[in-house]
Design an enzyme around this catalytic site. Structure first.
Site, PDB file in Angstrom:
ATOM      1  N   THR A   1      20.531  -0.604 -23.007  1.00  0.00           N
ATOM      2  CA  THR A   1      19.836  -0.831 -24.275  1.00  0.00           C
ATOM      3  C   THR A   1      19.839  -2.297 -24.708  1.00  0.00           C
ATOM      4  O   THR A   1      19.281  -2.637 -25.750  1.00  0.00           O
ATOM      5  CB  THR A   1      20.491  -0.007 -25.404  1.00  0.00           C
ATOM      6  OG1 THR A   1      21.887  -0.345 -25.432  1.00  0.00           O
ATOM      7  CG2 THR A   1      20.325   1.487 -25.191  1.00  0.00           C
TER       8      THR A   1
ATOM      9  N   GLY B   1      20.876  -6.727 -23.417  1.00  0.00           N
ATOM     10  CA  GLY B   1      21.467  -7.742 -22.546  1.00  0.00           C
ATOM     11  C   GLY B   1      21.256  -7.548 -21.055  1.00  0.00           C
ATOM     12  O   GLY B   1      20.126  -7.353 -20.570  1.00  0.00           O
TER      13      GLY B   1
ATOM     14  N   TYR C   1      40.662  -7.890 -23.869  1.00  0.00           N
ATOM     15  CA  TYR C   1      39.371  -7.924 -23.161  1.00  0.00           C
ATOM     16  C   TYR C   1      39.605  -8.406 -21.729  1.00  0.00           C
ATOM     17  O   TYR C   1      39.086  -7.823 -20.772  1.00  0.00           O
ATOM     18  CB  TYR C   1      38.362  -8.826 -23.892  1.00  0.00           C
ATOM     19  CG  TYR C   1      37.047  -8.913 -23.137  1.00  0.00           C
ATOM     20  CD1 TYR C   1      36.238  -7.791 -22.994  1.00  0.00           C
ATOM     21  CD2 TYR C   1      36.626 -10.098 -22.529  1.00  0.00           C
ATOM     22  CE1 TYR C   1      35.039  -7.847 -22.266  1.00  0.00           C
ATOM     23  CE2 TYR C   1      35.434 -10.167 -21.811  1.00  0.00           C
ATOM     24  CZ  TYR C   1      34.652  -9.038 -21.686  1.00  0.00           C
ATOM     25  OH  TYR C   1      33.471  -9.090 -20.975  1.00  0.00           O
TER      26      TYR C   1
ATOM     27  N   LYS D   1      38.892  -6.474 -18.103  1.00  0.00           N
ATOM     28  CA  LYS D   1      38.065  -6.995 -17.011  1.00  0.00           C
ATOM     29  C   LYS D   1      38.907  -7.258 -15.745  1.00  0.00           C
ATOM     30  O   LYS D   1      38.381  -7.170 -14.637  1.00  0.00           O
ATOM     31  CB  LYS D   1      37.305  -8.245 -17.467  1.00  0.00           C
ATOM     32  CG  LYS D   1      36.192  -7.906 -18.464  1.00  0.00           C
ATOM     33  CD  LYS D   1      35.120  -7.010 -17.821  1.00  0.00           C
ATOM     34  CE  LYS D   1      33.984  -6.650 -18.746  1.00  0.00           C
ATOM     35  NZ  LYS D   1      32.951  -5.808 -18.099  1.00  0.00           N
TER      36      LYS D   1
HETATM   37  P1  NDP Z   1      25.391  -6.368 -24.845  1.00  0.00           P
HETATM   38  O1  NDP Z   1      26.204  -6.179 -26.072  1.00  0.00           O
HETATM   39  O2  NDP Z   1      24.084  -7.031 -24.972  1.00  0.00           O
HETATM   40  O3  NDP Z   1      25.193  -4.972 -24.096  1.00  0.00           O
HETATM   41  C1  NDP Z   1      26.247  -4.043 -23.977  1.00  0.00           C
HETATM   42  C2  NDP Z   1      25.677  -2.723 -23.487  1.00  0.00           C
HETATM   43  O4  NDP Z   1      26.775  -1.810 -23.298  1.00  0.00           O
HETATM   44  C3  NDP Z   1      24.728  -2.104 -24.484  1.00  0.00           C
HETATM   45  O5  NDP Z   1      23.597  -1.595 -23.810  1.00  0.00           O
HETATM   46  C4  NDP Z   1      25.528  -0.968 -25.092  1.00  0.00           C
HETATM   47  O6  NDP Z   1      24.683   0.128 -25.396  1.00  0.00           O
HETATM   48  C5  NDP Z   1      26.465  -0.588 -23.944  1.00  0.00           C
HETATM   49  N1  NDP Z   1      27.685   0.038 -24.467  1.00  0.00           N
HETATM   50  C6  NDP Z   1      28.649  -0.540 -25.222  1.00  0.00           C
HETATM   51  N2  NDP Z   1      29.549   0.366 -25.597  1.00  0.00           N
HETATM   52  C7  NDP Z   1      29.157   1.553 -25.057  1.00  0.00           C
HETATM   53  C8  NDP Z   1      29.681   2.870 -25.103  1.00  0.00           C
HETATM   54  N3  NDP Z   1      30.789   3.165 -25.775  1.00  0.00           N
HETATM   55  N4  NDP Z   1      29.001   3.855 -24.454  1.00  0.00           N
HETATM   56  C9  NDP Z   1      27.861   3.574 -23.790  1.00  0.00           C
HETATM   57  N5  NDP Z   1      27.323   2.351 -23.694  1.00  0.00           N
HETATM   58  C10 NDP Z   1      27.965   1.359 -24.334  1.00  0.00           C
HETATM   59  O7  NDP Z   1      26.330  -7.194 -23.829  1.00  0.00           O
HETATM   60  P2  NDP Z   1      26.100  -7.724 -22.342  1.00  0.00           P
HETATM   61  O8  NDP Z   1      24.801  -7.342 -21.802  1.00  0.00           O
HETATM   62  O9  NDP Z   1      26.494  -9.142 -22.352  1.00  0.00           O
HETATM   63  O10 NDP Z   1      27.276  -6.921 -21.604  1.00  0.00           O
HETATM   64  C11 NDP Z   1      27.084  -6.111 -20.473  1.00  0.00           C
HETATM   65  C12 NDP Z   1      28.312  -6.211 -19.587  1.00  0.00           C
HETATM   66  O11 NDP Z   1      28.464  -7.555 -19.151  1.00  0.00           O
HETATM   67  C13 NDP Z   1      29.613  -5.838 -20.274  1.00  0.00           C
HETATM   68  O12 NDP Z   1      30.412  -5.094 -19.362  1.00  0.00           O
HETATM   69  C14 NDP Z   1      30.260  -7.192 -20.556  1.00  0.00           C
HETATM   70  O13 NDP Z   1      31.659  -7.098 -20.628  1.00  0.00           O
HETATM   71  C15 NDP Z   1      29.812  -7.960 -19.334  1.00  0.00           C
HETATM   72  N6  NDP Z   1      29.834  -9.407 -19.447  1.00  0.00           N
HETATM   73  C16 NDP Z   1      29.158 -10.058 -20.449  1.00  0.00           C
HETATM   74  C17 NDP Z   1      29.209 -11.434 -20.527  1.00  0.00           C
HETATM   75  C18 NDP Z   1      28.563 -12.199 -21.628  1.00  0.00           C
HETATM   76  O14 NDP Z   1      28.942 -13.371 -21.840  1.00  0.00           O
HETATM   77  N7  NDP Z   1      27.599 -11.646 -22.338  1.00  0.00           N
HETATM   78  C19 NDP Z   1      29.928 -12.226 -19.515  1.00  0.00           C
HETATM   79  C20 NDP Z   1      30.616 -11.430 -18.535  1.00  0.00           C
HETATM   80  C21 NDP Z   1      30.536 -10.086 -18.500  1.00  0.00           C
HETATM   81  P3  NDP Z   1      24.745   0.999 -26.737  1.00  0.00           P
HETATM   82  O15 NDP Z   1      25.287   0.128 -27.821  1.00  0.00           O
HETATM   83  O16 NDP Z   1      23.343   1.468 -26.945  1.00  0.00           O
HETATM   84  O17 NDP Z   1      25.670   2.126 -26.368  1.00  0.00           O
HETATM   85  C1  8X3 Z   2      32.264 -12.356 -21.280  1.00  0.00           C
HETATM   86  C2  8X3 Z   2      32.531 -13.800 -21.089  1.00  0.00           C
HETATM   87  O1  8X3 Z   2      34.031 -15.737 -21.766  1.00  0.00           O
HETATM   88  O2  8X3 Z   2      33.435 -14.156 -23.499  1.00  0.00           O
HETATM   89  O3  8X3 Z   2      32.966 -11.565 -20.383  1.00  0.00           O
HETATM   90  O4  8X3 Z   2      34.997 -13.552 -21.823  1.00  0.00           O
HETATM   91  S1  8X3 Z   2      33.818 -14.306 -22.090  1.00  0.00           S
END
Ligand code: NDP
Ligand code: 8X3
Length: 252
Positions: A12, A14, A152, A156
């Site tokens: 949904t 990112g 967090y 990870k």
């Molecule tokens: P967003 O917040 O944009 O997206 C997070 C997604 O996870 C949403 O689609 C949300 O959907 C879903 N989600 C969260 N909680 C739940 C839940 N309880 N059940 C089902 N779905 C869930 O963040 P990102 O796209 O950045 O994050 C995606 C992944 O990338 C994560 O694992 C994050 O840790 C990882 N990541 C992100 C980084 C960053 O800097 N952004 C860097 C490194 C890793 P909904 O709310 O509709 O349930």
């Molecule tokens: C997301 C990147 O630097 O916020 O995993 O941990 S950071």
């Protein structure tokens, strides 16, 4: 020939949403998952013009719902070839002694246990067919620990260990397992971490060029399009301006 089918958690927003779009552009049928029904509905509508799309609304923390939904997929979508374990977030950024236990529960239950439940629900079909590809979205936070990142980072690091464990246990079974570990990507991630504080979230990405969700989708697409004998086991990616979790070349 039948299209491949990918199940993407966290579609949904990112990284998950960008990946769903890129997969659809390339003829991959999709099972898109998340909790926000409306967003899934509009993404399903958008991508259905290109490929077959099925939405599943569940919270990855809810073990019985995870199995119910994935085991109950319509026949057209039941043979998952690619699993993108992406759903997850950081909740809070506090020193360990001030951490909120609800934030801790959320991060461990979603980022770690949710990923395990979804994988356990998808794996039997992959094992039966002797093929599949699991991509676990880790983080640089799974490779190092930064101040106030405590839980967090622990979640990870757990993804990193699970990724390695899956690859060991599934060796010889025709299933590729790999992790993509991004540094800072501008998504809703920081808005969630800072509980809707948009200014604080925007500040995280000010003064440098962060990665975009499309950058990560490109890398995921690269991983899933390697020849059958090639498995991207573990890939870390940061923006040019980022050298580590704490060293970022900011102009302001
Ligand atoms: P967003 O917040 O944009 O997206 C997070 C997604 O996870 C949403 O689609 C949300 O959907 C879903 N989600 C969260 N909680 C739940 C839940 N309880 N059940 C089902 N779905 C869930 O963040 P990102 O796209 O950045 O994050 C995606 C992944 O990338 C994560 O694992 C994050 O840790 C990882 N990541 C992100 C980084 C960053 O800097 N952004 C860097 C490194 C890793 P909904 O709310 O509709 O349930
Ligand atoms: C997301 C990147 O630097 O916020 O995993 O941990 S950071």
């Amino acid at each position: 020939m039948k299209n491949k089918i990918a199940l993407i958690t966290g579609a949904t927003s990112g990284i998950g949403m960008a990946t769903a779009r890129l997969f659809a552009d390339n003829g991959i049928d999709l099972v898109i998952c998340g909790r926000r029904t409306e967003r899934l509905g509009s993404l399903e509508k958008e991508l259905s013009e290109k490929v077959k799309v099925h939405s599943l609304v569940f919270d990855v923390r809810n073990k019985s719902l995870v199995f119910e939904h994935i085991n109950g997929l319509p026949e057209d979508f039941s043979e998952i070839n690619i699993l993108i374990n992406n759903a997850g977030n950081a909740h809070g950024l506090d020193p360990i002694h001030l951490g909120n236990t609800e934030d801790w529960d959320a991060m461990l239950d979603i980022n770690v246990k949710g990923l395990l439940y979804v994988s356990k629900a998808v794996l039997p079909g992959m094992l039966e067919r002797g093929s599949g590809h699991i991509i676990n979205i880790g983080s640089t936070a799974g490779k190092e620990v930064y101040p106030n990142g405590n839980v967090y980072c622990a979640s990870k690091h757990a993804v990193d260990a699970i990724n390695q464990g899956m690859r060991l246990d599934l060796n010889g079974k025709g299933i590729k397992v790999g992790a993509i570990n991004p540094g800072m990507v501008e998504t809703e991630f920081s808005q969630v971490r800072f509980k809707g504080d948009k200014d604080r979230a925007a500040n995280v990405y000010k003064g440098f060029t962060p990665l975009s969700p499309e950058d990560i989708a490109d890398i995921i697409w690269f991983a899933v399009t390697r020849p059958p004998h090639v498995n991207i086991a573990d890939l870390t990616v940061m923006s040019l301006d980022q050298a580590s979790s704490t060293v970022v070349n900011k102009s302001t």
